[in-house]
Write a protein that holds these residues in place. Structure first.
Motif, PDB file in Angstrom:
ATOM      1  N   ILE A  28     -72.474 -34.146  14.753  1.00 56.88           N
ATOM      2  CA  ILE A  28     -73.328 -34.665  13.689  1.00 56.88           C
ATOM      3  C   ILE A  28     -74.767 -34.654  14.210  1.00 56.88           C
ATOM      4  N   VAL A  29     -75.654 -34.008  13.451  1.00 53.61           N
ATOM      5  CA  VAL A  29     -77.061 -33.883  13.839  1.00 53.61           C
ATOM      6  C   VAL A  29     -77.918 -34.491  12.722  1.00 53.61           C
ATOM      7  N   PRO A  30     -78.832 -35.392  13.069  1.00 55.73           N
ATOM      8  CA  PRO A  30     -79.704 -35.959  12.032  1.00 55.73           C
ATOM      9  C   PRO A  30     -80.515 -34.867  11.330  1.00 55.73           C
ATOM     10  N   ALA A  31     -80.717 -35.063  10.039  1.00 55.72           N
ATOM     11  CA  ALA A  31     -81.549 -34.161   9.235  1.00 55.72           C
ATOM     12  C   ALA A  31     -82.292 -35.026   8.223  1.00 55.72           C
ATOM     13  N   SER A  32     -83.348 -34.487   7.666  1.00 55.71           N
ATOM     14  CA  SER A  32     -84.075 -35.283   6.670  1.00 55.71           C
ATOM     15  C   SER A  32     -83.160 -35.532   5.473  1.00 55.71           C
ATOM     16  N   ALA A  33     -83.110 -36.771   5.057  1.00 56.88           N
ATOM     17  CA  ALA A  33     -82.308 -37.210   3.903  1.00 56.88           C
ATOM     18  C   ALA A  33     -80.808 -37.004   4.106  1.00 56.88           C
ATOM     19  N   GLY A  34     -80.326 -37.038   5.343  1.00 54.74           N
ATOM     20  CA  GLY A  34     -78.895 -36.895   5.593  1.00 54.74           C
ATOM     21  C   GLY A  34     -78.632 -36.427   7.006  1.00 54.74           C
ATOM     22  N   CYS A  35     -77.605 -35.595   7.138  1.00 53.46           N
ATOM     23  CA  CYS A  35     -77.267 -35.053   8.457  1.00 53.46           C
ATOM     24  C   CYS A  35     -76.605 -33.694   8.290  1.00 53.46           C
ATOM     25  N   ARG A  36     -76.446 -33.015   9.416  1.00 49.28           N
ATOM     26  CA  ARG A  36     -75.726 -31.746   9.430  1.00 49.28           C
ATOM     27  C   ARG A  36     -74.452 -31.945  10.230  1.00 49.28           C
ATOM     28  N   PHE A  37     -73.399 -31.296   9.781  1.00 48.19           N
ATOM     29  CA  PHE A  37     -72.123 -31.276  10.479  1.00 48.19           C
ATOM     30  C   PHE A  37     -71.948 -29.861  11.013  1.00 48.19           C
ATOM     31  N   ILE A  38     -71.808 -29.738  12.332  1.00 43.45           N
ATOM     32  CA  ILE A  38     -71.654 -28.430  12.972  1.00 43.45           C
ATOM     33  C   ILE A  38     -70.280 -28.378  13.615  1.00 43.45           C
ATOM     34  N   TRP A  39     -69.491 -27.383  13.224  1.00 41.42           N
ATOM     35  CA  TRP A  39     -68.126 -27.214  13.724  1.00 41.42           C
ATOM     36  C   TRP A  39     -68.044 -25.821  14.333  1.00 41.42           C
ATOM     37  N   ILE A  40     -67.756 -25.756  15.614  1.00 44.00           N
ATOM     38  CA  ILE A  40     -67.606 -24.481  16.320  1.00 44.00           C
ATOM     39  C   ILE A  40     -66.206 -24.435  16.906  1.00 44.00           C
ATOM     40  N   SER A  41     -65.493 -23.364  16.613  1.00 41.34           N
ATOM     41  CA  SER A  41     -64.138 -23.188  17.121  1.00 41.34           C
ATOM     42  C   SER A  41     -64.038 -21.825  17.798  1.00 41.34           C
ATOM     43  N   ASP A  42     -63.710 -21.837  19.084  1.00 44.02           N
ATOM     44  CA  ASP A  42     -63.520 -20.612  19.867  1.00 44.02           C
ATOM     45  C   ASP A  42     -62.051 -20.520  20.250  1.00 44.02           C
ATOM     46  N   PHE A  43     -61.468 -19.333  20.087  1.00 43.57           N
ATOM     47  CA  PHE A  43     -60.033 -19.232  20.356  1.00 43.57           C
ATOM     48  C   PHE A  43     -59.589 -17.801  20.607  1.00 43.57           C
ATOM     49  N   LEU A  44     -58.443 -17.702  21.221  1.00 44.24           N
ATOM     50  CA  LEU A  44     -57.703 -16.458  21.435  1.00 44.24           C
ATOM     51  C   LEU A  44     -56.262 -16.703  21.024  1.00 44.24           C
ATOM     52  N   MET A  79     -62.880 -12.805  22.155  1.00 43.66           N
ATOM     53  CA  MET A  79     -62.618 -14.158  21.704  1.00 43.66           C
ATOM     54  C   MET A  79     -63.216 -14.329  20.319  1.00 43.66           C
ATOM     55  N   ALA A  80     -62.492 -14.968  19.433  1.00 41.40           N
ATOM     56  CA  ALA A  80     -63.009 -15.269  18.103  1.00 41.40           C
ATOM     57  C   ALA A  80     -63.799 -16.567  18.157  1.00 41.40           C
ATOM     58  N   SER A  81     -64.853 -16.617  17.360  1.00 43.76           N
ATOM     59  CA  SER A  81     -65.671 -17.814  17.269  1.00 43.76           C
ATOM     60  C   SER A  81     -66.047 -18.023  15.813  1.00 43.76           C
ATOM     61  N   ILE A  82     -65.744 -19.207  15.313  1.00 47.40           N
ATOM     62  CA  ILE A  82     -66.098 -19.554  13.935  1.00 47.40           C
ATOM     63  C   ILE A  82     -67.051 -20.731  14.018  1.00 47.40           C
ATOM     64  N   CYS A  83     -68.189 -20.610  13.350  1.00 43.65           N
ATOM     65  CA  CYS A  83     -69.194 -21.669  13.363  1.00 43.65           C
ATOM     66  C   CYS A  83     -69.575 -22.011  11.925  1.00 43.65           C
ATOM     67  N   ARG A  84     -69.563 -23.288  11.627  1.00 41.86           N
ATOM     68  CA  ARG A  84     -70.000 -23.762  10.312  1.00 41.86           C
ATOM     69  C   ARG A  84     -71.044 -24.846  10.520  1.00 41.86           C
ATOM     70  N   ASP A  85     -72.071 -24.828   9.688  1.00 42.74           N
ATOM     71  CA  ASP A  85     -73.163 -25.796   9.748  1.00 42.74           C
ATOM     72  C   ASP A  85     -73.439 -26.198   8.307  1.00 42.74           C
ATOM     73  N   ILE A  86     -73.065 -27.427   7.936  1.00 39.07           N
ATOM     74  CA  ILE A  86     -73.217 -27.863   6.542  1.00 39.07           C
ATOM     75  C   ILE A  86     -74.051 -29.145   6.477  1.00 39.07           C
ATOM     76  N   PHE A  87     -74.710 -29.329   5.360  1.00 43.56           N
ATOM     77  CA  PHE A  87     -75.484 -30.545   5.119  1.00 43.56           C
ATOM     78  C   PHE A  87     -74.564 -31.598   4.515  1.00 43.56           C
ATOM     79  N   ILE A  88     -74.738 -32.837   4.950  1.00 41.70           N
ATOM     80  CA  ILE A  88     -73.993 -33.967   4.393  1.00 41.70           C
ATOM     81  C   ILE A  88     -75.005 -35.030   3.987  1.00 41.70           C
ATOM     82  N   ASP A  89     -74.870 -35.495   2.760  1.00 42.09           N
ATOM     83  CA  ASP A  89     -75.772 -36.509   2.224  1.00 42.09           C
ATOM     84  C   ASP A  89     -75.309 -37.894   2.695  1.00 42.09           C
TER      85      ASP A  89
END
Length: 132
Positions: free
Chosen positions: A87-103, A1-11
């Motif tokens: 959406i996860v709280p972070a200091s001075a903003g938040c984090r956006f976490i996107w996980i996609s699992d697929f076949l 199974m493929a899994s793509i995970c991204r974790d980015i900061f958002i102000d």
């Protein structure tokens, strides 16, 4: 199974970022440039990509306490698909976490650039309204 995970900061603070993301039918606004259209009927949305391709996505769950949205693609090219956006709280903003699992795994070559572009579009959208 493929899994793509991204974790980015958002102000932007987590509560207002989640208020925007939790609106399942607002995908074209949030991912502007990658998506050019979104029609939502109940828990199913049809998204239209800039290149003209359309996909049907089904909302699986929207969890306000954890600020997490889960959906699945309804498309014959995928034998399995499950994605979560959080959406996860972070200091001075938040984090956006996107996980996609697929076949099948071979779809990763198509999915990865779309997910990366989607992350950039969401970041621009949410940060452009961060201080308004």
């Amino acid at each position: 199974m493929a899994s793509i995970c991204r974790d980015i900061f958002i102000d932007r603070d987590a509560e207002s970022a989640w208020a925007a993301l939790r609106r399942f039918g607002a995908a074209a606004e949030l991912f502007r440039g990658v998506l050019v259209g979104c029609r939502c009927t109940g828990d199913v949305r049809e998204v239209t990509f800039a290149g003209g391709k359309t996909l049907m996505e089904q909302l699986v769950t929207r969890d306000d306490p954890t600020r997490r949205l889960v959906y699945t693609l309804r498309h014959p090219a995928y034998t399995h698909h499950n994605a979560s956006m959080q959406i996860v709280p972070a200091s001075a903003g938040c984090r956006f976490i996107w996980i996609s699992d697929f076949l099948p795994e071979e779809r990763a070559a198509t999915m990865e650039p779309l997910i990366d572009a989607g992350c950039r579009a969401l970041q621009v959208c949410l940060e452009s309204r961060a201080h308004t």
